[in-house]
Design a protein around this motif. Structure first.
Motif, mmCIF file in Angstrom:
data_model
loop_
_atom_site.group_PDB
_atom_site.id
_atom_site.type_symbol
_atom_site.label_atom_id
_atom_site.label_comp_id
_atom_site.label_asym_id
_atom_site.label_seq_id
_atom_site.Cartn_x
_atom_site.Cartn_y
_atom_site.Cartn_z
ATOM 1 N N TYR A 112 -26.153 15.156 32.360
ATOM 2 C CA TYR A 112 -25.831 15.726 33.679
ATOM 3 C C TYR A 112 -24.993 14.783 34.547
ATOM 4 O O TYR A 112 -23.997 15.184 35.147
ATOM 5 C CB TYR A 112 -27.134 16.107 34.396
ATOM 6 C CG TYR A 112 -26.922 16.801 35.721
ATOM 7 C CD1 TYR A 112 -26.505 18.131 35.768
ATOM 8 C CD2 TYR A 112 -27.127 16.136 36.921
ATOM 9 C CE1 TYR A 112 -26.298 18.779 36.987
ATOM 10 C CE2 TYR A 112 -26.933 16.769 38.143
ATOM 11 C CZ TYR A 112 -26.519 18.083 38.156
ATOM 12 O OH TYR A 112 -26.320 18.715 39.362
ATOM 13 N N SER A 131 -23.008 21.632 34.159
ATOM 14 C CA SER A 131 -24.144 21.578 35.082
ATOM 15 C C SER A 131 -25.101 22.656 34.563
ATOM 16 O O SER A 131 -24.781 23.356 33.597
ATOM 17 C CB SER A 131 -23.710 21.832 36.526
ATOM 18 O OG SER A 131 -23.207 23.141 36.665
ATOM 19 N N SER A 132 -26.250 22.797 35.199
ATOM 20 C CA SER A 132 -27.255 23.671 34.568
ATOM 21 C C SER A 132 -26.899 25.157 34.623
ATOM 22 O O SER A 132 -27.361 25.943 33.797
ATOM 23 C CB SER A 132 -28.616 23.471 35.245
ATOM 24 O OG SER A 132 -28.620 24.087 36.526
ATOM 25 N N HIS A 133 -26.112 25.568 35.606
ATOM 26 C CA HIS A 133 -25.816 26.997 35.825
ATOM 27 C C HIS A 133 -27.094 27.809 36.021
ATOM 28 O O HIS A 133 -27.143 29.000 35.687
ATOM 29 C CB HIS A 133 -24.994 27.592 34.672
ATOM 30 C CG HIS A 133 -23.616 27.017 34.568
ATOM 31 N ND1 HIS A 133 -23.338 25.886 33.849
ATOM 32 C CD2 HIS A 133 -22.444 27.396 35.122
ATOM 33 C CE1 HIS A 133 -22.041 25.602 33.950
ATOM 34 N NE2 HIS A 133 -21.484 26.500 34.723
ATOM 35 N N ASN A 170 -19.614 23.260 41.440
ATOM 36 C CA ASN A 170 -19.857 22.629 42.740
ATOM 37 C C ASN A 170 -18.623 21.877 43.224
ATOM 38 O O ASN A 170 -18.241 21.970 44.394
ATOM 39 C CB ASN A 170 -21.054 21.680 42.652
ATOM 40 C CG ASN A 170 -21.361 21.064 44.001
ATOM 41 O OD1 ASN A 170 -21.609 21.776 44.968
ATOM 42 N ND2 ASN A 170 -21.303 19.747 44.079
ATOM 43 N N ASP A 218 -24.882 33.413 42.723
ATOM 44 C CA ASP A 218 -26.021 32.562 43.112
ATOM 45 C C ASP A 218 -26.143 32.406 44.628
ATOM 46 O O ASP A 218 -26.773 31.449 45.108
ATOM 47 C CB ASP A 218 -25.939 31.187 42.428
ATOM 48 C CG ASP A 218 -24.693 30.383 42.821
ATOM 49 O OD1 ASP A 218 -24.275 30.428 43.991
ATOM 50 O OD2 ASP A 218 -24.149 29.699 41.939
#
Ligand SMILES: Cc1cc2nc3c(=O)[nH]c(=O)nc-3n(C[C@H](O)[C@H](O)[C@H](O)COP(=O)(O)OP(=O)(O)OC[C@H]3O[C@@H](n4cnc5c(N)ncnc54)[C@H](O)[C@@H]3O)c2cc1C
Length: 420
Positions: free
Chosen positions: A222, A235-237, A342, A373
């Protein structure tokens, strides 16, 4: 007939680690589970678009479709309505002679107004359920929560050790009810999702995604990958599922710590990932402390310098035709997928607010429409921050977009993908 309890699902669309639903079940009364598509979400704003765009609507519909199945397996039925939220709840309350409405607490302005109006007429029981550190667990009052993120993080970091979960819900006691015609007409039938968006909605899809991210070493890497603009696991999404509560942040927090204990996870990656989850907590407290001010153009800093209602510049930004390649590529990605990294969000919000000097609230409204999101706290908190109207200590922070593009899209493949 025993008087039932209405369970009002909001951003807590899951049957595990759901404190409010569990408290409702513990009353021993039959439960009538309800979700309401607020008609306001689909009204066009003066800029010409509704607050809920098609991607988020589809993701939410998929989530509810799955939740309805899970609730059916637990012995009950989820009623889904579309209309005026309070009106529907009040009508249902009186038609079925309910004894209370249980729900997960929200902390944003409109949601609090709706809660307060309901409280005047019905017994409304609210519980925290979507936070790692809910107000009742903190050693300070929300009104005194730190203005700056680092101070907030330092104050709550130790509490991370005490994060725990509720037990899973296996059965929901049900009751047969009949609705009057006016409520029947507001019922919404959910159809089988056709999965044509980037993320599939629902609890199961959330877990599947989490485990595939872990298996791909996403957590471990990460720190080094999180600023990428593209890829599957940089990234985790996980934000889409966290946002509507089909993924519990407390479950996530515990899982990553367990995983880190069992495997040799890069410490910096683990800490940085936890810090991102704390940003999410932080913006909830900023909203609790400053309320409506986060929706003012002057923001939290009451800044006087110019912000313009320039519709032409805004529309160019919105559809990705500003002439600034990295911004246009990112905005087209958002327009066509409902997601943006991001780093991308930081660059395009900076560009709109600080270079084009267009009203940052308009940008936040467009994100609200597009982002799968979308979360009111994260969105408005981050927009205020990036536009110099929020909690960034360097209100005049600037990005050199050419350098940013060279650094984060060194081979130009991201720009090529979206601009051709
Ligand atoms: C202008 C702007 C608007 C944003 N709007 C939203 C929004 O509406 N909803 C939203 O969830 N995030 C928003 N973010 C924060 C962040 O960009 C997204 O959470 C992240 O890109 C989602 O991808 P991920 O799940 O892979 O995040 P990861 O990097 O994997 O982070 C894990 C989780 O931490 C939380 N998180 C990460 N970064 C932030 C942050 N800066 N602020 C608050 N929480 C964070 C999210 O829940 C995220 O899923 C916004 C950021 C900016 C700059």
């Amino acid at each position: 007939m025993q008087s039932p309890v209405i369970y009002w699902f909001r951003n807590d669309l899951r049957l595990y680690d759901n404190p409010a639903l569990l408290r409702a079940i513990e009353t021993g009364k039959p439960i009538v589970p309800v979700f309401i598509f607020d008609e306001k979400w689909f009204d066009e704003n003066p800029l010409g678009f509704p607050s809920m765009g098609d991607f988020r609507k589809q993701f939410l519909t998929e989530t509810l479709f799955q939740l309805q199945k899970k609730i059916a397996n637990a012995g009950s039925h989820l009623l889904v309505f579309t209309g005026n939220v309070n009106e529907i709840l009040l009508k249902l309350y009186s038609q079925i002679n309910a004894s209370a409405i249980y729900a997960t607490k929200e902390y944003a302005h409109d949601e609090i107004l709706a809660e307060n109006m309901l409280k005047k007429k019905v017994s409304l029981k609210l519980f925290s359920g979507n936070m790692l550190f809910p107000p009742e667990s903190l050693p300070f009052l929300p009104e005194t929560s730190p203005f700056y993120y680092t101070r907030f993080k330092n104050k709550v970091w130790e509490l991370g050790q005490g994060v725990s979960q509720e037990k899973n819900i296996i059965r929901i006691p049900s009751i047969k009810i009949s609705l009057n015609e006016d409520l029947e007409n507001m019922l919404t039938v959910l159809s089988e999702p056709d999965n044509n968006i980037r993320f599939a909605g629902g609890e199961d899809a959330a877990m599947e995604h989490y485990y595939s991210w872990i298996a791909a070493e996403g957590l471990n890497r990460y720190q080094e990958t999180r600023n990428q603009l593209q890829g599957n696991h940089f990234s985790s999404h996980l934000a889409p599922w966290i946002a509507n509560g089909s993924l519990s942040v407390r479950w996530l927090w515990q899982r990553i710590h367990e995983y880190a204990q069992e495997h040799s996870v890069n410490e910096e990656s683990l800490v940085t990932f936890c810090e991102q989850l704390i940003w999410r907590e932080y913006y909830r407290y900023i909203m609790m402390r400053y309320g409506n001010k986060l929706f003012w153009v002057k923001g939290l800093r009451q800044s006087e310098h110019g912000m313009y209602d320039d519709l032409e510049a805004f529309n160019d930004w919105r559809i990705g035709t500003t002439g600034q390649p990295i911004v246009d590529a990112l905005m087209r990605e958002l327009l066509h997928t409902g997601f943006m990294s991001n780093r991308g969000r930081m660059l395009v919000s900076y560009y709109l607010a600080k270079e084009l000097k267009v009203n940052w609230q308009w940008g936040a409204a467009w994100f609200e429409n597009r982002l799968i999101d979308y979360e009111v706290y994260n969105n408005y908190g981050n927009w205020a921050y990036q536009s110099g109207r929020g909690t960034d200590s360097r209100v005049n922070r600037r990005f050199n977009l050419t350098k940013q593009a060279e650094k984060f899209d060194p081979d130009g493949s991201f720009r090529k993908k979206w601009l051709e």
